[in-house]
Design an enzyme around this catalytic site. Sequence first.
Site, PDB file in Angstrom:
ATOM      1  N   ASP A 115      -0.686   3.425   3.638  1.00 29.49           N
ATOM      2  CA  ASP A 115      -0.543   3.939   2.282  1.00 29.49           C
ATOM      3  C   ASP A 115      -1.095   2.870   1.357  1.00 29.49           C
ATOM      4  OD1 ASP A 115       0.802   6.321   3.020  1.00 29.49           O
ATOM      5  OD2 ASP A 115       2.705   5.253   3.121  1.00 29.49           O
ATOM      6  N   THR A 116      -2.354   3.016   0.956  1.00 30.74           N
ATOM      7  CA  THR A 116      -3.001   1.972   0.171  1.00 30.74           C
ATOM      8  C   THR A 116      -2.327   1.766  -1.182  1.00 30.74           C
ATOM      9  OG1 THR A 116      -4.630   3.566  -0.645  1.00 30.74           O
ATOM     10  CG2 THR A 116      -5.253   2.231   1.266  1.00 30.74           C
ATOM     11  N   CYS A 117      -1.790   2.824  -1.764  1.00 35.44           N
ATOM     12  CA  CYS A 117      -1.128   2.686  -3.074  1.00 35.44           C
ATOM     13  C   CYS A 117       0.124   1.817  -2.986  1.00 35.44           C
ATOM     14  CB  CYS A 117      -0.758   4.051  -3.633  1.00 35.44           C
ATOM     15  SG  CYS A 117      -2.188   5.042  -4.073  1.00 35.44           S
ATOM     16  N   PHE A 118       0.723   1.770  -1.792  1.00 41.79           N
ATOM     17  CA  PHE A 118       1.975   1.039  -1.627  1.00 41.79           C
ATOM     18  C   PHE A 118       1.821  -0.197  -0.746  1.00 41.79           C
ATOM     19  CE2 PHE A 118       3.072   5.517  -2.351  1.00 41.79           C
ATOM     20  CZ  PHE A 118       3.730   5.373  -3.558  1.00 41.79           C
TER      21      PHE A 118
END
Length: 133
Positions: A115-118
């Site tokens: 999860d790149t956003c996290f």
Amino acid sequence: GSVQAAVVGKGLTSIVPAGLLCLLQWEELELLVTGRDEMDVQLLRQHTVYRGVCDSDELVKGFWDVLEGFSATDKARFLRFVWGRSRLPRPTHFTESFKVHATPGCGDNRLPKADTCFFTLHLPHYSSPGILR
């Protein structure tokens, strides 16, 4: 041309005071803005939290061993996979922890997810470092 350069200059001086720019070599400025070009695995490790595993588990030890063995290019690719960036921030600007979440069950036939956003890696429970690699 000059319009783009003026806009870039305005943006840069909104972050770095213009008076300081003349004190820096371009390499120093690049380092301040983009971070080191080679990933420091120990720095990443210091800023890691775990869910479903702890840092003393064999899966986690194997993960760090594999990551240490990556080439600089593969380390940058790994960062892009888990975070969408190819460089780590400077140690003083590390604001978000890297998260390693173990996915339940044996994962020899599963791929890791991110999860790149996290800044999160979902790591299957592989049976050996060879499979993890």
